[in-house]
Design a protein around this motif. Structure first.
Motif, PDB file in Angstrom:
ATOM      1  N   VAL A 105       0.850  -1.195   0.000  1.00 13.88           N
ATOM      2  CA  VAL A 105       0.000   0.000   0.000  1.00 13.88           C
ATOM      3  C   VAL A 105       0.883   1.241   0.000  1.00 13.88           C
ATOM      4  CG1 VAL A 105      -1.570   1.321   1.496  1.00 13.88           C
ATOM      5  CG2 VAL A 105      -1.932  -1.139   1.179  1.00 13.88           C
ATOM      6  N   VAL A 106       0.483   2.248  -0.769  1.00 17.17           N
ATOM      7  CA  VAL A 106       1.178   3.536  -0.704  1.00 17.17           C
ATOM      8  C   VAL A 106       0.220   4.587  -0.146  1.00 17.17           C
ATOM      9  CG1 VAL A 106       2.831   3.037  -2.548  1.00 17.17           C
ATOM     10  CG2 VAL A 106       0.631   4.099  -3.121  1.00 17.17           C
ATOM     11  N   LEU A 107       0.807   5.511   0.605  1.00 14.66           N
ATOM     12  CA  LEU A 107       0.028   6.550   1.278  1.00 14.66           C
ATOM     13  C   LEU A 107       0.604   7.910   0.876  1.00 14.66           C
ATOM     14  CD1 LEU A 107       0.122   4.645   4.674  1.00 14.66           C
ATOM     15  CD2 LEU A 107      -1.891   4.856   3.195  1.00 14.66           C
ATOM     16  N   PRO A 108       0.236   8.396  -0.302  1.00  7.95           N
ATOM     17  CA  PRO A 108       0.796   9.652  -0.814  1.00  7.95           C
ATOM     18  C   PRO A 108       0.131  10.865  -0.160  1.00  7.95           C
ATOM     19  CG  PRO A 108      -0.257   8.321  -2.560  1.00  7.95           C
ATOM     20  CD  PRO A 108      -0.712   7.791  -1.240  1.00  7.95           C
ATOM     21  N   PRO A 109       0.660  12.049  -0.402  1.00 10.25           N
ATOM     22  CA  PRO A 109      -0.041  13.270   0.010  1.00 10.25           C
ATOM     23  C   PRO A 109      -1.388  13.366  -0.728  1.00 10.25           C
ATOM     24  CG  PRO A 109       2.204  13.758  -0.695  1.00 10.25           C
ATOM     25  CD  PRO A 109       1.942  12.334  -1.058  1.00 10.25           C
ATOM     26  N   GLY A 163      -2.478  -1.245  -3.132  1.00  9.57           N
ATOM     27  CA  GLY A 163      -3.512  -0.398  -2.556  1.00  9.57           C
ATOM     28  C   GLY A 163      -2.965   0.998  -2.327  1.00  9.57           C
ATOM     29  N   TYR A 164      -3.864   1.916  -2.038  1.00 11.85           N
ATOM     30  CA  TYR A 164      -3.410   3.274  -1.718  1.00 11.85           C
ATOM     31  C   TYR A 164      -4.379   3.884  -0.710  1.00 11.85           C
ATOM     32  CZ  TYR A 164      -7.033   4.484  -5.073  1.00 11.85           C
ATOM     33  OH  TYR A 164      -8.238   4.570  -5.729  1.00 11.85           O
ATOM     34  N   GLY A 165      -3.904   4.908  -0.059  1.00  7.80           N
ATOM     35  CA  GLY A 165      -4.744   5.575   0.925  1.00  7.80           C
ATOM     36  C   GLY A 165      -4.146   6.915   1.279  1.00  7.80           C
ATOM     37  N   ALA A 166      -4.754   7.560   2.264  1.00 10.46           N
ATOM     38  CA  ALA A 166      -4.348   8.909   2.641  1.00 10.46           C
ATOM     39  C   ALA A 166      -3.634   8.885   3.995  1.00 10.46           C
ATOM     40  CB  ALA A 166      -5.581   9.815   2.710  1.00 10.46           C
ATOM     41  N   CYS A 173     -10.048   5.289  -1.790  1.00 14.66           N
ATOM     42  CA  CYS A 173      -8.959   5.009  -0.837  1.00 14.66           C
ATOM     43  C   CYS A 173      -9.363   3.812   0.023  1.00 14.66           C
ATOM     44  CB  CYS A 173      -8.706   6.215   0.066  1.00 14.66           C
ATOM     45  SG  CYS A 173      -7.902   7.573  -0.777  1.00 14.66           S
ATOM     46  N   ARG A 174      -8.465   2.886   0.181  1.00 14.27           N
ATOM     47  CA  ARG A 174      -8.746   1.719   1.023  1.00 14.27           C
ATOM     48  C   ARG A 174      -8.317   1.983   2.473  1.00 14.27           C
ATOM     49  NH1 ARG A 174      -5.714  -3.524  -0.898  1.00 14.27           N
ATOM     50  NH2 ARG A 174      -6.768  -2.968  -2.845  1.00 14.27           N
ATOM     51  N   TYR A 175      -7.299   2.814   2.650  1.00 13.10           N
ATOM     52  CA  TYR A 175      -6.730   3.051   3.982  1.00 13.10           C
ATOM     53  C   TYR A 175      -6.584   4.543   4.262  1.00 13.10           C
ATOM     54  CZ  TYR A 175      -5.401  -1.869   3.993  1.00 13.10           C
ATOM     55  OH  TYR A 175      -5.444  -3.243   3.982  1.00 13.10           O
ATOM     56  N   VAL A 176      -6.535   4.869   5.535  1.00 12.53           N
ATOM     57  CA  VAL A 176      -6.134   6.215   5.940  1.00 12.53           C
ATOM     58  C   VAL A 176      -5.385   6.103   7.277  1.00 12.53           C
ATOM     59  CG1 VAL A 176      -8.360   6.732   7.100  1.00 12.53           C
ATOM     60  CG2 VAL A 176      -6.889   8.588   6.325  1.00 12.53           C
ATOM     61  N   VAL A 177      -4.268   6.796   7.367  1.00  9.49           N
ATOM     62  CA  VAL A 177      -3.509   6.836   8.622  1.00  9.49           C
ATOM     63  C   VAL A 177      -4.247   7.749   9.604  1.00  9.49           C
ATOM     64  CG1 VAL A 177      -1.314   7.468   9.711  1.00  9.49           C
ATOM     65  CG2 VAL A 177      -1.331   6.491   7.402  1.00  9.49           C
ATOM     66  N   VAL A 178      -4.359   7.305  10.831  1.00  8.01           N
ATOM     67  CA  VAL A 178      -5.024   8.103  11.869  1.00  8.01           C
ATOM     68  C   VAL A 178      -4.134   8.111  13.113  1.00  8.01           C
ATOM     69  CG1 VAL A 178      -7.015   8.207  13.416  1.00  8.01           C
ATOM     70  CG2 VAL A 178      -7.350   7.606  11.014  1.00  8.01           C
ATOM     71  N   GLY A 179      -3.954   9.297  13.683  1.00 12.13           N
ATOM     72  CA  GLY A 179      -3.230   9.400  14.949  1.00 12.13           C
ATOM     73  C   GLY A 179      -1.735   9.228  14.818  1.00 12.13           C
ATOM     74  N   HIS A 180      -1.179   9.522  13.632  1.00  7.83           N
ATOM     75  CA  HIS A 180       0.283   9.458  13.511  1.00  7.83           C
ATOM     76  C   HIS A 180       0.914  10.398  14.540  1.00  7.83           C
ATOM     77  CE1 HIS A 180       4.316   9.799  11.890  1.00  7.83           C
ATOM     78  NE2 HIS A 180       4.074   8.691  11.228  1.00  7.83           N
ATOM     79  N   SER A 181       2.048  10.018  15.061  1.00  4.01           N
ATOM     80  CA  SER A 181       2.663  10.826  16.123  1.00  4.01           C
ATOM     81  C   SER A 181       2.984  12.233  15.645  1.00  4.01           C
ATOM     82  CB  SER A 181       3.922  10.145  16.652  1.00  4.01           C
ATOM     83  OG  SER A 181       4.870  10.008  15.626  1.00  4.01           O
ATOM     84  N   GLU A 182       3.233  12.395  14.329  1.00  2.00           N
ATOM     85  CA  GLU A 182       3.493  13.755  13.830  1.00  2.00           C
ATOM     86  C   GLU A 182       2.220  14.598  13.882  1.00  2.00           C
ATOM     87  OE1 GLU A 182       5.350  12.497  10.190  1.00  2.00           O
ATOM     88  OE2 GLU A 182       7.049  11.760  11.348  1.00  2.00           O
ATOM     89  N   ARG A 183       1.067  13.993  13.647  1.00  2.00           N
ATOM     90  CA  ARG A 183      -0.211  14.706  13.780  1.00  2.00           C
ATOM     91  C   ARG A 183      -0.493  14.994  15.264  1.00  2.00           C
ATOM     92  NH1 ARG A 183      -2.098  17.003   9.346  1.00  2.00           N
ATOM     93  NH2 ARG A 183      -3.822  17.462  10.745  1.00  2.00           N
ATOM     94  N   ARG A 184      -0.219  14.009  16.101  1.00  2.00           N
ATOM     95  CA  ARG A 184      -0.477  14.217  17.545  1.00  2.00           C
ATOM     96  C   ARG A 184       0.404  15.356  18.071  1.00  2.00           C
ATOM     97  NH1 ARG A 184      -2.956   9.348  20.269  1.00  2.00           N
ATOM     98  NH2 ARG A 184      -2.993   7.624  18.793  1.00  2.00           N
ATOM     99  N   ALA A 185       1.675  15.381  17.641  1.00  2.00           N
ATOM    100  CA  ALA A 185       2.620  16.370  18.189  1.00  2.00           C
ATOM    101  C   ALA A 185       2.490  17.733  17.516  1.00  2.00           C
ATOM    102  CB  ALA A 185       4.046  15.847  18.028  1.00  2.00           C
ATOM    103  N   LEU A 186       2.383  17.757  16.191  1.00  2.00           N
ATOM    104  CA  LEU A 186       2.436  19.029  15.464  1.00  2.00           C
ATOM    105  C   LEU A 186       1.068  19.665  15.280  1.00  2.00           C
ATOM    106  CD1 LEU A 186       5.005  17.941  12.711  1.00  2.00           C
ATOM    107  CD2 LEU A 186       5.455  19.155  14.855  1.00  2.00           C
ATOM    108  N   HIS A 187       0.006  18.867  15.419  1.00  2.00           N
ATOM    109  CA  HIS A 187      -1.348  19.390  15.201  1.00  2.00           C
ATOM    110  C   HIS A 187      -2.230  19.161  16.421  1.00  2.00           C
ATOM    111  CE1 HIS A 187      -0.509  20.162  10.910  1.00  2.00           C
ATOM    112  NE2 HIS A 187       0.285  19.118  11.045  1.00  2.00           N
TER     113      HIS A 187
END
Ligand SMILES: O=C[C@H](O)COP(=O)(O)O
Length: 275
Positions: A52-56, A75-78, A103-117
């Motif tokens: 799976v790839v998760l592009p911008p 597969g791909y996702g956001a 999109c089949r997948y989406v990343v949720v709660g990545h540490s960069e989102r938790r820390a920077l946002h």
């Protein structure tokens, strides 16, 4: 490229290798990377391991067009979505918009989102639910910082993040939404992300095993046996086999190394062939 039924390794859990490109690559560069990746792998490798790839966001439509047009077995996702479905949320992207791009997948709660946002557990839980509402499998990230690791409280820290993110969900929602598994969990120790400092195979297995045990406590052993749990943090071809050797580690969420088609393809090969 025809798709066959995946085999049933690890009690039926198909290995998943997901490449989180973060804020890298234009839509044109994205097409080149996906083409090179797919043509570096055999049909059999792409059947055994789910790649799976998760592009911008800006590259998703181009990747969709390529993958569907050429019937590529990836597969791909956001990398994120809004907890809201629509409205005055400038800059946000909804689950419905991602679903419209298949999109089949989406990343949720990545540490960069938790820390920077400043995404807290409640926001992360809202995003998990938004993904499931739209039939998209969230790749839910949990992981501890260096201070927590040094204090030796990484297991309760990660299981607490898991509990909070899955609040209010049923066992069926964890296993039945979208295509395949409803929720994927990714253990990403923050101290190992982009630092070159990879967790040891034992570190990865310890937390992935604890997360699966926690899922079993809350949702039952059958559900816990279906949910895939990934490791992320400085994964490279050289350390993939060791990391994936853990019985509760079902794949990898790969950052930097996923931007290099040869390196990422080698990680996928190892996941598919075990060496
Ligand atoms: O989502 C991916 C992780 O943040 C890992 O990134 P990394 O492989 O560059 O350490």
């Amino acid at each position: 490229m025809a798709r066959r039924q995946p085999p049933a390794p690890r009690e039926g859990r198909r290995p998943l290798i997901a490449g989180n490109w973060k804020m890298h690559l234009t839509h044109l560069e994205a097409i080149g990377l996906v083409q090179k990746l797919v043509f570096s792998l055999t049909e059999k490798q792409l059947d055994v391991a789910e790649v799976v790839v998760l592009p911008p966001f800006t590259a998703l439509r181009s990747v969709q067009t390529l993958v569907t047009g050429d019937q590529l077995a990836v597969g791909y996702g956001a990398q994120d979505l809004s907890a809201q479905d629509s409205g005055a949320y400038t800059g946000e992207v909804s689950g419905g918009m991602l679903a419209a791009l298949a999109c089949r997948y989406v990343v949720v709660g990545h540490s960069e989102r938790r820390a920077l946002h400043a995404e807290d557990d409640a926001v992360v839980a809202g995003k998990v639910q938004a993904a499931l509402r739209h039939g998209i499998t969230p790749i839910l990230c949990v992981g501890e910082g260096l201070d927590v690791r040094r204090a030796g409280t990484h297991v309760p820290h990660c299981t607490a993040q898991l509990d909070a993110a899955l609040e209010g969900l049923s066992a069926e929602q964890l296993t039945a939404a979208g295509e395949g598994t409803g929720v994927v969990v990714a253990y990403e120790p923050v101290w190992a992300i982009g630092t070159g400092e990879v967790a040891t195979p034992d570190d990865a297995q310890e937390v992935c095993g604890a997360l699966r045990s926690r899922l079993a406590e809350r949702f039952g052993a059958e559900t816990a046996g279906i949910v895939r749990i990934l490791y992320g943090g400085s994964v490279k071809a050289a350390n993939t086999a060791g990391i994936l050797a853990g019985p509760d580690v079902d794949g990898a969420l790969v950052g930097g190394a996923s931007l290099d088609a040869d390196e990422f393809a080698q990680i996928c090969r190892i996941a598919a062939e075990g060496s």
